[in-house]
Design a protein around this motif. Structure first.
Motif, mmCIF file in Angstrom:
data_model
loop_
_atom_site.group_PDB
_atom_site.id
_atom_site.type_symbol
_atom_site.label_atom_id
_atom_site.label_comp_id
_atom_site.label_asym_id
_atom_site.label_seq_id
_atom_site.Cartn_x
_atom_site.Cartn_y
_atom_site.Cartn_z
ATOM 1 N N SER A 82 -12.529 -0.918 6.452
ATOM 2 C CA SER A 82 -11.422 -0.357 5.693
ATOM 3 C C SER A 82 -11.902 0.499 4.515
ATOM 4 O O SER A 82 -11.159 1.292 3.991
ATOM 5 C CB SER A 82 -10.461 -1.445 5.171
ATOM 6 N N ASP A 246 -0.004 4.711 4.615
ATOM 7 C CA ASP A 246 -1.257 4.442 3.908
ATOM 8 C C ASP A 246 -2.343 5.156 4.709
ATOM 9 O O ASP A 246 -2.627 4.793 5.853
ATOM 10 C CB ASP A 246 -1.474 2.924 3.870
ATOM 11 N N HIS A 272 -12.478 9.249 -1.622
ATOM 12 C CA HIS A 272 -13.731 8.497 -1.729
ATOM 13 C C HIS A 272 -14.031 7.738 -0.444
ATOM 14 O O HIS A 272 -15.086 7.143 -0.319
ATOM 15 C CB HIS A 272 -13.674 7.543 -2.927
ATOM 16 N N LYS A 273 -13.134 7.711 0.494
ATOM 17 C CA LYS A 273 -13.446 7.127 1.802
ATOM 18 C C LYS A 273 -13.672 8.277 2.792
ATOM 19 O O LYS A 273 -14.792 8.642 3.091
ATOM 20 C CB LYS A 273 -12.310 6.214 2.268
HETATM 21 C C1 LIG Z 1 -8.967 1.149 0.275
HETATM 22 C C2 LIG Z 1 -7.613 0.897 0.757
HETATM 23 C C3 LIG Z 1 -6.496 1.037 -0.105
HETATM 24 C C4 LIG Z 1 -6.610 1.246 -1.601
HETATM 25 O O1 LIG Z 1 -7.323 2.355 -1.974
HETATM 26 P P1 LIG Z 1 -8.115 2.434 -3.357
HETATM 27 O O2 LIG Z 1 -8.622 3.808 -3.392
HETATM 28 O O3 LIG Z 1 -9.173 1.385 -3.302
HETATM 29 O O4 LIG Z 1 -7.122 2.162 -4.465
HETATM 30 C C5 LIG Z 1 -5.242 0.894 0.440
HETATM 31 N N1 LIG Z 1 -5.084 0.601 1.748
HETATM 32 C C6 LIG Z 1 -6.119 0.445 2.593
HETATM 33 C C7 LIG Z 1 -5.863 0.144 4.042
HETATM 34 C C8 LIG Z 1 -7.427 0.571 2.119
HETATM 35 O O5 LIG Z 1 -8.459 0.395 2.947
#
Ligand SMILES: *Cc1c(COP(=O)(O)O)cnc(C)c1O
Length: 484
Positions: A82, A246, A272-273
């Motif tokens: 995730s 999301d 950042h992901k």
């Molecule tokens: C990482 C994540 C978030 C939150 O994102 P942040 O940038 O850490 O605030 C929300 N939903 C999912 C499924 C995530 O993996």
């Protein structure tokens, strides 16, 4: 402000004098019309005492040694599901450090920051193009803040229609930030059950005139594509609701499918992901949101817009729900994400997605005969196993700790909550076949150890500086002060 040492402002004044060139034309000390500061006397001091006396080399050695105890994407495989811990190309850093971008102050007049505004504008455009949305704002400083921005945008839209809907539907596979966000935006959360993926019937059963929105993650946290997404969006819209996506798992869709085309109204990106900017340890991040056309007027302000050849911050947005931040997002993160998009190109981004999906399915195929796979559907960019088949009374936590002994960062564990003892593995596209094989070999050896010598798992980790931590006590009674 006459008494030295009673007010921080006096010190600042002194500093200004020391560093100014009194003869310089145009220089004058700003007059600060502020009341006498009221710092408690015991906090005011003229001398700093008790600081250690260290040479430069002592300090360098101390921090260099500590840095080698750390583990990051640059030191090894980091399959934290995730979180999309892909490699962060160093060309992004080169771009972010260019003085023309790194040294600008956020209050610099717009006429002098045209390059920075152009970068933001083109980033907004690229994200909109990739996701199928009409507009994107880069304001939110994290995925979770993107969620909040999205839900406040949805709220503003409903209010403009005179509607006071109060509920938000959230599937049981959702990340914890989703219900937290809906609650923060003033909604009541209604959890809904999914069986791997969300069914139209389940959404229909909960859809009434009080539902403002459905918050859905696609692909969801099981790594599964929500195959009913189009009829679900259609149904929610017919009943007067909106659909929030999301987009944390956009690394499985980038260049292949566009959420905007599926009927989604709002989605956040985690730069950042998906877009390779460094994260972990709490930030910084960036969580831009994209919206369908009817929501554009309600986005947070300002939005970066283009007038002919010029770019500007558009604050004149009467229907906007307001500002999210004092300034304009985490600009350093935006530069890195833009550098990533431009260096990858459209074909490169698509290829990244294909490789991310291939890598996750490779791990699935190598481990599924040994580790329990609760949802058999073919997954996308991540795969979720459980600890059901493990021998020797070993559980997910033991596997995670033993992986540390083999030199790997553990996967995400005990999430999503719908899988008991979840082991959530996201390899990302930036890993080679060799690395994936070495990791899978370690996972298989660990499963064997669980039956041959389970204490190897129960006592893990044994290799790193610290052994197994008492995480419960750490969470319940955190020590937040340094005890030297
Ligand atoms: C990482 C994540 C978030 C939150 O994102 P942040 O940038 O850490 O605030 C929300 N939903 C999912 C499924 C995530 O993996």
């Amino acid at each position: 402000m006459t008494q030295a040492g009673t007010s921080g402002l006096v010190l600042n004044e002194k500093l200004l004098f020391e560093h100014s060139e009194p003869g310089r034309k145009g220089y004058s000390l700003p007059t600060l019309d502020v009341p006498e500061a009221t710092l408690p006397a015991e906090l005011c001091r003229d001398e700093i005492t008790g600081f250690p006396e260290l040479s430069e080399v002592d300090v360098v050695r101390h921090f260099t040694r500590l840095s080698t105890w750390n583990y990051g994407v640059d030191s090894g495989f980091y399959p934290l599901g995730s979180c999309t811990m892909k490699y962060n190309p160093k060309v992004n850093e080169v771009a972010a450090r260019m003085p023309g971008l790194a040294d600008i102050h956020p209050a610099t007049p717009q006429a002098l920051t045209q390059g920075a505004l152009a970068l933001i504008y083109h980033l907004q455009e690229d994200l909109a193009e990739m996701s199928g949305f009409s507009a994107v704002t880069i304001q939110p400083a994290a995925g979770a803040q993107g969620e909040l921005a999205g839900m406040l945008t949805i709220r503003a839209w409903h209010e403009a229609q005179g509607s006071t809907r109060s509920k938000v539907l959230i599937p049981d596979t959702a990340h914890g930030t989703n219900p937290a966000t809906a609650a923060l935006a003033g909604y009541d959360v209604v959890p809904i059950a999914s069986d791997g993926v969300l069914s139209l019937a389940e959404v229909e059963a909960h859809m009434d005139d009080d539902v403002a929105a459905l918050m859905v993650t696609n692909p969801n946290t099981l790594g599964l594509f929500e195959t009913n997404i189009e009829p679900i969006c259609k149904l929610v819209h017919e009943r007067g609701g909106l659909v929030y996506c999301d987009g944390a798992n956009f690394n499985a869709l980038m260049g292949i499918a566009r959420p905007g085309d599926m009927g989604i109204d709002v989605m956040h990106f985690n730069l950042h992901k998906t877009f390779s900017t460094p994260h972990g340890g709490g930030g910084p991040g960036a969580g831009p949101i994209g919206v369908a056309e009817h929501l554009v007027p309600f986005l947070p302000k300002p939005l970066v817009v283009r007038d002919g050849e010029a770019y500007r911050l558009d604050d004149d947005r009467p229907q906007s729900f307001g500002r999210l931040l004092a300034f304009n997002g985490n600009f350093g993160v935006l530069i890195r994400a833009y550098a990533y998009i431009r260096s990858m190109g459209a074909a490169g981004l698509k290829r990244a997605t294909e490789m991310a999906v291939l890598n996750a399915n490779y791990i699935r195929a190598r481990l599924e005969d040994v580790y329990d796979l609760p949802y058999k559907n073919r997954s996308l960019h991540e795969v979720v196993f459980s600890d059901k088949n493990l021998a020797g009374g070993c559980h997910t936590l033991d596997v995670a700790k033993r992986l540390i002994d083999y030199g790997y960062h553990p996967p995400t564990i005990y999430f999503p909550l719908v899988v008991k003892g979840a082991i959530m593995i996201e390899p990302t596209e930036t890993e080679s076949r060799e690395i994936l094989d070495e990791f899978c070999d370690a996972m298989l050896v660990i499963a064997q150890e669980a039956s041959d010598n389970p204490d190897l798992l129960h006592n893990a980790p044994t290799v790193p500086k610290v052994r197994r931590l008492d995480e419960t006590t750490a969470a319940r009674k955190p020590k937040l002060k340094w005890e030297g």
